[in-house]
Motif scaffolding. Structure first.
Motif, PDB file in Angstrom:
ATOM      1  N   ARG A  72      -3.685  15.268  -5.454  1.00  0.00           N
ATOM      2  CA  ARG A  72      -3.667  16.698  -5.147  1.00  0.00           C
ATOM      3  C   ARG A  72      -3.138  16.935  -3.723  1.00  0.00           C
ATOM      4  NH1 ARG A  72      -5.706  19.334  -9.334  1.00  0.00           N
ATOM      5  NH2 ARG A  72      -7.252  18.294 -10.633  1.00  0.00           N
ATOM      6  N   THR A  73      -2.502  15.938  -3.177  1.00  0.00           N
ATOM      7  CA  THR A  73      -1.945  16.060  -1.821  1.00  0.00           C
ATOM      8  C   THR A  73      -0.991  17.252  -1.724  1.00  0.00           C
ATOM      9  OG1 THR A  73      -2.050  13.657  -1.559  1.00  0.00           O
ATOM     10  CG2 THR A  73      -0.539  14.857  -0.074  1.00  0.00           C
ATOM     11  N   ASN A  74      -1.181  18.075  -0.679  1.00  0.00           N
ATOM     12  CA  ASN A  74      -0.302  19.229  -0.460  1.00  0.00           C
ATOM     13  C   ASN A  74       0.341  19.102   0.925  1.00  0.00           C
ATOM     14  OD1 ASN A  74       0.868  21.685   0.185  1.00  0.00           O
ATOM     15  ND2 ASN A  74      -0.693  22.883  -0.909  1.00  0.00           N
ATOM     16  N   PRO A  75       1.648  18.843   0.967  1.00  0.00           N
ATOM     17  CA  PRO A  75       2.301  18.586   2.251  1.00  0.00           C
ATOM     18  C   PRO A  75       2.247  19.786   3.203  1.00  0.00           C
ATOM     19  CG  PRO A  75       3.940  18.824   0.505  1.00  0.00           C
ATOM     20  CD  PRO A  75       2.593  18.776  -0.150  1.00  0.00           C
ATOM     21  N   TYR A  76       2.042  20.991   2.648  1.00  0.00           N
ATOM     22  CA  TYR A  76       1.977  22.181   3.506  1.00  0.00           C
ATOM     23  C   TYR A  76       0.638  22.288   4.234  1.00  0.00           C
ATOM     24  CZ  TYR A  76       6.504  23.737   1.933  1.00  0.00           C
ATOM     25  OH  TYR A  76       7.842  23.814   1.697  1.00  0.00           O
ATOM     26  N   LYS A  77      -0.308  21.456   3.801  1.00  0.00           N
ATOM     27  CA  LYS A  77      -1.614  21.455   4.479  1.00  0.00           C
ATOM     28  C   LYS A  77      -1.714  20.291   5.451  1.00  0.00           C
ATOM     29  CE  LYS A  77      -4.010  24.027   0.921  1.00  0.00           C
ATOM     30  NZ  LYS A  77      -4.789  23.941  -0.320  1.00  0.00           N
ATOM     31  N   ILE A  78      -0.607  19.564   5.615  1.00  0.00           N
ATOM     32  CA  ILE A  78      -0.592  18.411   6.509  1.00  0.00           C
ATOM     33  C   ILE A  78       0.421  18.680   7.606  1.00  0.00           C
ATOM     34  CG2 ILE A  78       0.065  15.965   6.656  1.00  0.00           C
ATOM     35  CD1 ILE A  78      -0.942  15.804   3.677  1.00  0.00           C
ATOM     36  N   GLU A  79      -0.014  18.531   8.821  1.00  0.00           N
ATOM     37  CA  GLU A  79       0.893  18.857   9.931  1.00  0.00           C
ATOM     38  C   GLU A  79       2.148  17.987   9.856  1.00  0.00           C
ATOM     39  OE1 GLU A  79      -0.887  19.952  13.446  1.00  0.00           O
ATOM     40  OE2 GLU A  79       0.829  19.500  14.732  1.00  0.00           O
ATOM     41  N   GLY A  80       3.293  18.649   9.908  1.00  0.00           N
ATOM     42  CA  GLY A  80       4.551  17.908   9.853  1.00  0.00           C
ATOM     43  C   GLY A  80       4.871  17.346   8.492  1.00  0.00           C
ATOM     44  N   VAL A  82       6.031  18.650   5.634  1.00  0.00           N
ATOM     45  CA  VAL A  82       7.297  19.002   5.004  1.00  0.00           C
ATOM     46  C   VAL A  82       8.469  18.286   5.683  1.00  0.00           C
ATOM     47  CG1 VAL A  82       8.872  20.910   4.499  1.00  0.00           C
ATOM     48  CG2 VAL A  82       6.387  21.210   4.251  1.00  0.00           C
ATOM     49  N   GLY A  83       8.388  18.200   6.988  1.00  0.00           N
ATOM     50  CA  GLY A  83       9.444  17.497   7.719  1.00  0.00           C
ATOM     51  C   GLY A  83       9.540  16.039   7.290  1.00  0.00           C
ATOM     52  N   ARG A  84       8.396  15.416   7.117  1.00  0.00           N
ATOM     53  CA  ARG A  84       8.412  14.007   6.699  1.00  0.00           C
ATOM     54  C   ARG A  84       9.009  13.848   5.313  1.00  0.00           C
ATOM     55  NH1 ARG A  84       2.363  12.712   7.529  1.00  0.00           N
ATOM     56  NH2 ARG A  84       2.783  10.900   6.197  1.00  0.00           N
ATOM     57  N   ILE A  85       8.693  14.790   4.419  1.00  0.00           N
ATOM     58  CA  ILE A  85       9.285  14.726   3.069  1.00  0.00           C
ATOM     59  C   ILE A  85      10.798  14.835   3.145  1.00  0.00           C
ATOM     60  CG2 ILE A  85       9.583  16.068   0.943  1.00  0.00           C
ATOM     61  CD1 ILE A  85       6.630  16.436   0.775  1.00  0.00           C
ATOM     62  N   ARG A  86      11.286  15.815   3.903  1.00  0.00           N
ATOM     63  CA  ARG A  86      12.745  16.000   4.009  1.00  0.00           C
ATOM     64  C   ARG A  86      13.404  14.756   4.584  1.00  0.00           C
ATOM     65  NH1 ARG A  86      14.043  21.852   3.936  1.00  0.00           N
ATOM     66  NH2 ARG A  86      16.093  21.151   4.617  1.00  0.00           N
ATOM     67  N   GLN A  87      12.758  14.192   5.585  1.00  0.00           N
ATOM     68  CA  GLN A  87      13.300  12.985   6.206  1.00  0.00           C
ATOM     69  C   GLN A  87      13.344  11.832   5.210  1.00  0.00           C
ATOM     70  OE1 GLN A  87      14.613  13.058   9.369  1.00  0.00           O
ATOM     71  NE2 GLN A  87      15.456  11.102   8.643  1.00  0.00           N
ATOM     72  N   ASN A  88      12.224  11.654   4.482  1.00  0.00           N
ATOM     73  CA  ASN A  88      12.170  10.551   3.510  1.00  0.00           C
ATOM     74  C   ASN A  88      13.219  10.714   2.418  1.00  0.00           C
ATOM     75  OD1 ASN A  88      10.165   8.980   4.672  1.00  0.00           O
ATOM     76  ND2 ASN A  88       8.494  10.120   3.669  1.00  0.00           N
ATOM     77  N   LEU A  89      13.363  11.947   1.927  1.00  0.00           N
ATOM     78  CA  LEU A  89      14.364  12.182   0.879  1.00  0.00           C
ATOM     79  C   LEU A  89      15.761  11.849   1.406  1.00  0.00           C
ATOM     80  CD1 LEU A  89      13.125  15.566  -0.708  1.00  0.00           C
ATOM     81  CD2 LEU A  89      12.741  13.219  -1.542  1.00  0.00           C
ATOM     82  N   ALA A  90      16.014  12.270   2.618  1.00  0.00           N
ATOM     83  CA  ALA A  90      17.325  11.989   3.227  1.00  0.00           C
ATOM     84  C   ALA A  90      17.525  10.481   3.390  1.00  0.00           C
ATOM     85  CB  ALA A  90      17.440  12.699   4.565  1.00  0.00           C
ATOM     86  N   ASP A  91      16.497   9.820   3.922  1.00  0.00           N
ATOM     87  CA  ASP A  91      16.601   8.374   4.152  1.00  0.00           C
ATOM     88  C   ASP A  91      16.863   7.606   2.857  1.00  0.00           C
ATOM     89  OD1 ASP A  91      16.072   8.974   6.733  1.00  0.00           O
ATOM     90  OD2 ASP A  91      14.049   8.111   6.784  1.00  0.00           O
ATOM     91  N   MET A  92      16.251   8.081   1.777  1.00  0.00           N
ATOM     92  CA  MET A  92      16.412   7.353   0.512  1.00  0.00           C
ATOM     93  C   MET A  92      17.624   7.831  -0.276  1.00  0.00           C
ATOM     94  SD  MET A  92      12.566   7.078  -0.954  1.00  0.00           S
ATOM     95  CE  MET A  92      11.276   7.632   0.148  1.00  0.00           C
ATOM     96  N   GLY A  93      18.311   8.811   0.244  1.00  0.00           N
ATOM     97  CA  GLY A  93      19.494   9.312  -0.474  1.00  0.00           C
ATOM     98  C   GLY A  93      19.153  10.044  -1.750  1.00  0.00           C
ATOM     99  N   ILE A  94      18.031  10.719  -1.763  1.00  0.00           N
ATOM    100  CA  ILE A  94      17.620  11.481  -2.953  1.00  0.00           C
ATOM    101  C   ILE A  94      18.344  12.828  -2.955  1.00  0.00           C
ATOM    102  CG2 ILE A  94      15.673  12.570  -4.151  1.00  0.00           C
ATOM    103  CD1 ILE A  94      15.304   9.584  -4.040  1.00  0.00           C
ATOM    104  N   ASP A  95      19.049  13.110  -4.060  1.00  0.00           N
ATOM    105  CA  ASP A  95      19.797  14.363  -4.154  1.00  0.00           C
ATOM    106  C   ASP A  95      18.969  15.507  -4.711  1.00  0.00           C
ATOM    107  OD1 ASP A  95      22.482  13.313  -3.398  1.00  0.00           O
ATOM    108  OD2 ASP A  95      22.095  12.027  -5.133  1.00  0.00           O
ATOM    109  N   ALA A  96      18.004  15.173  -5.543  1.00  0.00           N
ATOM    110  CA  ALA A  96      17.211  16.232  -6.169  1.00  0.00           C
ATOM    111  C   ALA A  96      15.875  15.669  -6.629  1.00  0.00           C
ATOM    112  CB  ALA A  96      17.966  16.821  -7.354  1.00  0.00           C
ATOM    113  N   LEU A  97      14.924  16.593  -6.814  1.00  0.00           N
ATOM    114  CA  LEU A  97      13.582  16.220  -7.249  1.00  0.00           C
ATOM    115  C   LEU A  97      13.250  16.912  -8.570  1.00  0.00           C
ATOM    116  CD1 LEU A  97      11.182  16.549  -4.162  1.00  0.00           C
ATOM    117  CD2 LEU A  97      11.732  14.462  -5.428  1.00  0.00           C
ATOM    118  N   VAL A  98      12.635  16.174  -9.484  1.00  0.00           N
ATOM    119  CA  VAL A  98      12.019  16.792 -10.649  1.00  0.00           C
ATOM    120  C   VAL A  98      10.514  16.714 -10.427  1.00  0.00           C
ATOM    121  CG1 VAL A  98      11.664  16.686 -13.141  1.00  0.00           C
ATOM    122  CG2 VAL A  98      13.912  16.130 -12.193  1.00  0.00           C
ATOM    123  N   ALA A  99       9.874  17.875 -10.257  1.00  0.00           N
ATOM    124  CA  ALA A  99       8.435  17.929  -9.990  1.00  0.00           C
ATOM    125  C   ALA A  99       7.712  18.416 -11.234  1.00  0.00           C
ATOM    126  CB  ALA A  99       8.158  18.856  -8.817  1.00  0.00           C
TER     127      ALA A  99
END
Lengths: 341, 341, 341, 341
Positions: A72-80, A82-99
């Motif tokens: 139930r982790t919510n990145p908007y309730k964790i400081e920074g 969303v930034g970490r998610i964007r960084q990780n997606l970029a680092d891994m070369g992820i083009d899109a997410l299916v949630a």
């Protein structure tokens, strides 16, 4: 393209069927690569991944749960976060997410999409309380499990003299209680949408015993008695520090016993309603959701989620996943009341 | 009012749920009296009745079959048949009929309505091949039974080296084969709507064996190979007068063995697909059909039948039951082809 | 001969199969007449009967419950009760009784036999805790229901982080917990025969979470923690007069949460374990018990009951039904402990 | 010690439960290492192995089939086969073998033991036709599947006018047919142990139709009519080279139709009887077999296999697996005849 897939929130039969369909069509037809993120939003947040390709999805169609894990982790309730998610997606070369997930998971997806992340959603709620779609997968399985339990109770109700209560899932919406109660031939169905009169329930129980058939009552975990009879159910330890109190089903049994002098027994189905192999309806729906979700990715139609309307799978804006709850309309509940009392 | 109820045509899980709902609401809310006609149209034709009230419908919700019995009797094929029905209805003081059945049964209902009889219809086809409604009851049960059979076959397919074939119902439409095949993760699904290439099926079987997984093939009883490979399946005694030939499933097994040299085994589910207790989906749908049908009677809206559209029960002209068959659209079949080969 | 049949005590799948076999062979082969006594010993006590012949037993084989009804009435606890039974049997011309029931019902049968009534017994206990027989019918059904619930919980246990507890039947003997736990692959099985160390259970739960798999605990309703941790479970209303306390399963969940800080959820299967259609094992065993019981009547071998030994049905003195309880031997429990921790 | 494990012969629910128990106790308690041999005797013959430890057996308890794969390879029919096995075992440092299989697999095990290989056996036959043990695992699952099919057919039998035939497994022994027929309330049960009179079957079918209930006939695949009515069932292609003939069930349907003029329909359950998740009975039996088999290894009591006698697991010489077939005794078959005709 390189696609990340994640599942968030509570357990729901059909999650694996969605994952399989996304990967089978995505890798097999569109030639995409996939990355599995573990444990919902915790995955992209902390960079927890697993390999996800055609070999990984072999044989998972009939299995409950999710091979990706959930949280139930919510990145908007964790400081920074969303930034970490964007960084990780970029680092891994992820083009899109299916949630794949419920109100919370898709709420995060909506916000990420607003901030420019390529996201596609697949709605999931075992309670079937999402306005944007006629049905969600998992619901049919839960209803069948609850119905089978009611079927079994009829046997006892015919031979003994006890009020039998089944507590089913549904904190805010009574879809499972209503469908399982209708399908199982329950005598009383109590749902969160409409407070119930304890007095009327007890009067009915009395009358039923006079006709020699013990009553079967289906109650959603979120159902509540009338204001005057309101009760706070303090889940947790009791005053003596060692006994945990039961839910509304146990409470109702106590009330019936105290007021009518008849025995009452409660079955609390709990998590068995959300586990195990999905029904055919849920497997087909989840599979079709997965196939269409990857088409949405292919069309780069970001910010959409798939939904069922009639027999068609359609696309609706992700934001619709977090609009008002779809509760049982009074008209449908009244339909069922023919069978009460 | 005095209402006659009858069920016609083949077996279908949910028939009893319709009858129960009609009677519970009709007798309990509207105060109608009911007469049960036995064995479809044979009942009003020959005056075969049984008493039908709230006590008679107690406990029948979960039971397959029909307490009224069924037949394929068609009064329009019997000289003077319609006249006898009208006379019998008049003699018994029947004000209206609720006819539950498929194309044939509702075809008779349509004609009777045209001749002034008060009729309301409830559609029934286990094959789900009726255009006027999104789903018919019984179909979901049949799909689940076939899916469970496929689930069991996967076990063998993983450990042995045999092509496994499941023949399911569907003479003219492949809905059961397609849904059960999708839900069960079949490798090949063959439906009546599209002739199959025996060569392509055999090539696939070969390739599958090379990857160490035995293939599972779901075939509708009405599926047919390409013209060139056409075969007449003479159901009945063979040339020696003592051996009955199998259906298309057995034929396919023989062809695969002859062409690939691999063993092939067929399971013919037959009547077990149409018997036994209905699923929750079918019980709820059948119950809602029954509740709405008696409302149609109450509104004296003769010549209508009930139908499912999305999540709503609606009324459509009885004649729509006998219009063109709802077959599997090529687009939906292609969706599933992702999982083949 | 004219034979009375009755069923006493709690619900148990297979009762109807016994009744059917007794009547089918008794009426069909031996030419006996039957009288059905309603509601256990209350039937002969108050002269409550129903007709019982081949038509009455048609179709009851797969049905749970008992067409004769049941009760816990004990004529030895009612002044003049036994005299009234003897008088009623004489008045109705009953030559012998077939009594189907557990310790209490067969205890009455034993005493009546000692006083000269012609009685034959069929043992019934869903808990399987009767020394005289290898298995009793109903037990296999209960174990399968509990196992299916555990199967479903594994799904959640794999994807979430919660201790999952299933409370099953068994006040004095842990047969259901042990068999269902073994069959379902539970991580901990707690039975009445052996007090459990709460500390050890909590330590295990902790360790299990560290290995990323949530634990599944099966607990018999009669299981108890070690003396030091003893707790009185006051079933009924709580100190505030409006909340009923749960059973040992809920108690254990509270303890685990308090001690480990992990979430714990309980499913209480309750009466669904004793209702519904019997398994094949139970139907065959119950049918064979019935067939042999009527042979015992035919041989006028009064005061005997039927029992299973290996694959044979044998006769043993009725008194053996009320000797010491068959509890789980420590050696069998240890066998299962391989799978714990 | 280093132990090899293999599974041979046909599919049987419970194989994985045996493997899991062997490994859980062997590795967890005795500290053994395990090697999985693939595809029965083909594994040690060709050196096909897979790793087998506690992680590999996680989650396999409820799964049908065998993670080790299976085959019918017999090293004694291959020149130099036995020598190669001995050599491979020596090369891999295997101290002992646990062989799980039927007559053929255990026949090889017996011979290898005679030649000095350390072997322990676990008997497996879905047909339950092994003299040395009261029951074998898999049988209970097969009987339940067949019973559920019969349950579903009763629905149709009540509403329509067709003789319904279910063909079940059993080439040489009628245990599945007899148990499933008894449990399902079949009207006729035909087994290989006793030739049937086609005339008598048809006479019964006629009489049944006169009483308005359609008959249900369970027939074992190996059942045969009386000599005079003998028929050769040429499985394979027919005279025209393109149609495969059905089995004894289809043959019987043809005969009934020809002789009585009534419709008859056959369901051939085939491989679905041997796949899928095992029942609780089979999981417990298979688990106990596995636990005891590894104890036999621990005791170095080579040349033994485990068996069920009453409720106890015992050891018997491996050679007993290949002694005479356990067929249905005439006395048990006669018991069931009460329900025929």
């Amino acid at each position: 393209m390189r696609i990340g897939v994640l599942t968030g929130g509570g357990d729901c039969p059909g999650l694996n069927a969605v994952i399989r369909a996304v990967v089978r069509k995505g890798a097999g037809i569109y030639g995409y690569e996939f990355v599995g993120f573990r444990d919902g939003w915790k995955g992209p947040l902390e960079g927890l991944t697993m390999s996800l390709g055609i070999p990984e999805v072999r044989g998972i169609l009939p299995r409950g749960g999710t091979i990706l894990g959930s949280s139930r982790t919510n990145p908007y309730k964790i400081e920074g976060g969303v930034g970490r998610i964007r960084q990780n997606l970029a680092d891994m070369g992820i083009d899109a997410l299916v949630a794949i997930g419920g109100e919370d998971t898709l709420g995060v997806a909506t916000q990420l999409h607003d901030q420019g992340v390529n996201v596609v959603g697949v709605p999931k709620t075992i309670d079937n309380d999402l306005n944007a779609t006629d049905y969600t997968f998992g619901f049919d399985t839960a209803v069948n499990i609850a119905m089978e339990a009611i079927d079994r109770l009829h046997t006892t109700a015919e031979s003994h003299h006890r009020a039998l209560i089944v507590e089913v899932m549904g904190r805010h919406a009574g879809w499972i209680a209503l469908h399982a109660g209708l399908a199982g031939g329950a005598n009383v169905i109590l749902i969160p949408e409409q407070r119930f009169s304890l007095e009327r329930v007890c009067a009915y129980v009395e009358s039923r015993f006079q006709s020699h058939y013990a009553p079967i009552i289906v109650i959603a975990e979120g159902a509540q008695p009338d204001e005057g009879e309101m009760v706070t159910l303090d889940k947790g330890l009791d005053a003596f520090g060692h006994v945990r109190l039961g839910g509304i089903g146990e409470w109702l049994a106590g009330q019936i016993e105290a007021r009518t002098g008849k025995e009452a027994r409660t079955t609390v189905l709990g998590h068995i309603q959300r586990g195990g192999t999905p029904t055919a309806f849920d497997r087909v729906l989840a599979t079709r959701f997965g196939l269409h979700a990857i088409d949405v990715v292919h069309d780069e139609d970001w910010g959409k989620m798939v939904a069922l309307q009639g027999t068609n799978i359609v696309r609706v804006p992700l934001a619709e996943a977090t609009t008002e709850l779809k509760t049982v309309p009074p008209s449908f509940y009244s339909e069922a009341e023919v069978f009460f009392g």
